[in-house]
Design an enzyme around this catalytic site. Sequence first.
Site, PDB file in Angstrom:
ATOM      1  N   ASP A   1      -4.668   4.872   3.018  1.00  0.00           N
ATOM      2  CA  ASP A   1      -5.172   3.623   2.457  1.00  0.00           C
ATOM      3  C   ASP A   1      -5.421   2.651   3.627  1.00  0.00           C
ATOM      4  O   ASP A   1      -5.041   2.917   4.774  1.00  0.00           O
ATOM      5  CB  ASP A   1      -4.201   3.045   1.423  1.00  0.00           C
TER       6      ASP A   1
HETATM    7  C1  BGC Z   1      -6.709  -0.465  -1.715  1.00  0.00           C
HETATM    8  C2  BGC Z   1      -7.445   0.800  -2.071  1.00  0.00           C
HETATM    9  C3  BGC Z   1      -8.897   0.709  -1.688  1.00  0.00           C
HETATM   10  C4  BGC Z   1      -8.990   0.389  -0.217  1.00  0.00           C
HETATM   11  C5  BGC Z   1     -10.402   0.343   0.327  1.00  0.00           C
HETATM   12  C6  BGC Z   1      -7.000  -0.924  -0.301  1.00  0.00           C
HETATM   13  O1  BGC Z   1      -6.530  -2.210  -0.079  1.00  0.00           O
HETATM   14  O2  BGC Z   1      -5.320  -0.263  -1.889  1.00  0.00           O
HETATM   15  O3  BGC Z   1      -7.311   1.061  -3.442  1.00  0.00           O
HETATM   16  O4  BGC Z   1      -9.555   1.905  -1.984  1.00  0.00           O
HETATM   17  O5  BGC Z   1      -8.373  -0.860   0.006  1.00  0.00           O
HETATM   18  O6  BGC Z   1     -11.095  -0.728  -0.127  1.00  0.00           O
END
Ligand code: BGC
Length: 768
Positions: free
Chosen positions: A291
């Site tokens: 993530d």
């Molecule tokens: C979130 C994810 C997301 C990623 C990319 C993160 O802050 O937890 O769910 O896919 O950002 O945008």
Amino acid sequence: MKQFKFNVLFLSFFLFLFFACNVKEKSVNTKNPFKHKVDSLLSLMTIEEKLGQLNLPSSGDITTGSSKSSNVAKNIEEGKVGGLFNIKSAEKIREVQRIAVEKSRLKIPLIFAMDVIHGYQTTFPIPLGLSSSWDLDLIEKTARVAAQEASADGISWTFSPMVDISRDPRWGRVSEGSGEDAFLGSRIAEAMVRGYQGDDLSKNNTLLACVKHFALYGAPEAGRDYNTVDMSRVRMYNEYLPPYKAAVDAGVGTVMAAFNEIDGIPATGNKWLLTELLREKWGFNGFVVTDYTGIEEMIYHGVGNMQEVSAQALKAGSEMDMVSGGFLNTLKKSLDENKISMSEIDNAVAKILTAKYQLGLFEDPYRYCDLDRAKNEVYTTENRNFARKASAESMVLLKNDNNVLPLKKSGTIALIGPLANNAVNMAGTWSVATVQKNSIPLLEGLQKVAGKNVKILHAKGSNVEYDLDLEKRITMFGKTIPRDQRTDAQLLNEAVKIANKSDVIVAALGESAERSGESSSITNLQIPQVQKDLLTALLKTGKPVVLVLFTGRPLAIVEEDKNVPAILNAWFPGSEAGLAIADVLFGDVNPSGKLTATFPMNVGQVPIFYNHKNTGRPIGNKQGKFEKFKSNYLDVRNEPLYPFGYGLSYTNFTYNNLKLNSKDLSANSEIKVSVEVTNTGNFDGKEVVQMYIRDIVGSVTRPVKELKGFKKVFLAKGETKTVTFKISQEDLKFYNYDLEFVAEPGEFDVFIGTDSTTELKTTFTYLN
Ligand code: BGC
């Protein structure tokens, strides 16, 4: 010598191109038909180029400045980027892809990702809302439409589905998942993977899906986002892991590691999780992406410095580094110091290259950048009509005393509330591609659907919050609800005045879009006080009031449930919001949504969920009366306000004649349980018939009830249908203390009904 090296390189590059692009031979490796191509490409890559493939930066300055001169562009040219996210438009992506395939040495195409979570430009309800439709075909189609639109706009990879089970409405991201139940969550996970990926990833209208956040992200302590998670393996296997596994079994191409720790080790660097469980036990063969800054965050978790955590993440099974830059900047050093091996790097690179082959990007790097498609396939009338339908199917009628609803298409309606005429909040959280201002607010939807015989009066009634600072935090990212400069009393007076002139009041209240979602945990589950005060004033007029509730999470609306005759939970309905709500309010669509997350009485009951254990001291009475030295509270009953599976219709359904075709089930047989459902009311309607099973005695304690089947059936008024479910050994299996997936012989209750509190039951024996 230099010249010789150059020639060898040149020759091998040509050989690679020959194999990669022209030879259509069938690979001997049936598991990965691209293995030869991947291996030959790998053999040409420098260590820097390999690490580049593992690097997933956000598009950064490339989306703002001229793509050619940006920092990201320079990195792409140098082969230091494997993919990009947060960039959209076929034209823009084509331009950036060109840098990779024309300017970088090996011309490896980029993969373009985005959080396409509940639709693309045509936006569907937030996932918690969509799950409330209990309609798997519909949910699959929402993912299909999203894939069609996003792929037409240059995207090839979506960070969805989010399948984190959550039983804690304080956690803002409940809005992004499918609620509290592992069985329903698993079916939805499969449907979404099918919808995004279709049957052939190389088609230009499919997307690579990414199941997230692996794992257990929905169970942070105290519901605070990014907080520690800690749970037993038995609970984890039975109640939290199934939807991720279902997505893997459905063939999901990628997995996103969660921010949280598991057993004290951050998921991003957790080898047990990412390798032993995911790859070795479940057979996952796509790639794992971290993530956002997941690797860097391991430093703050306290498990090492950047070099150490990057090496740990790679060794654990994270293959692509989202944003941290830890792989790009430290893995070479770790390799030189023998802390990681070249084969560990190669394995990771191979998985990412394989995905690019699967997407057809080597064959045509511009496969997803057809400018005509973008013009013709995004935000079409057909897609918007479908979104309107999906939104209406997701709404949950929580209360409807004296048949206040449906509204008549005549008379005067007073539409009041800070969410009554606000387009930009309608799509809810994670709606990156939505053109927020184009969403249809409730006022416009009511006006369009009501026809000429209805007079609609409108007033804002209140701001969204009393507290200005909190208001700023819950109306971010352009999802503003401009603060009205009039005093609270002035706003209220205006609203009461028009309310007094109406036949019925529709109060559009609840959360603003950014009051739920990522980093939007909250400890107060009530409707903001200023809106509650408005509602009280409206109720005092004596006119019938319909509360249209906007929310991204279960709210504790005890007072509203007591005082307001009709409550329609609209969630955040998406780009066609106003039309869909109006369809339901006027009865053009009979509501059929059912809650997939329990609504508590108050925040103190949280976490609250239907499939809890019995405990050694269950209360004996069904009236919710307090019993000393039993498992209950002094000040509130155990039962929630609205249970899992709950939702009303404008008609009524009765259940009769629950029957089993056999009282005994053996390992290789199945039994059938059936029930007659009758529509006894005055409207045609759909009912979600739910089947729950209780394993009465287990080698580990078992939940009081578990959803094991459901069917959404249409019944014309007066109609009766027999609804049948099959039960086999598979439905009785669970993970025992040794984490073996077993069905244990003994007695089972089977319940069928309209929600999880159903007491209509029969019993059978599993003999084995
Ligand atoms: C979130 C994810 C997301 C990623 C990319 C993160 O802050 O937890 O769910 O896919 O950002 O945008």
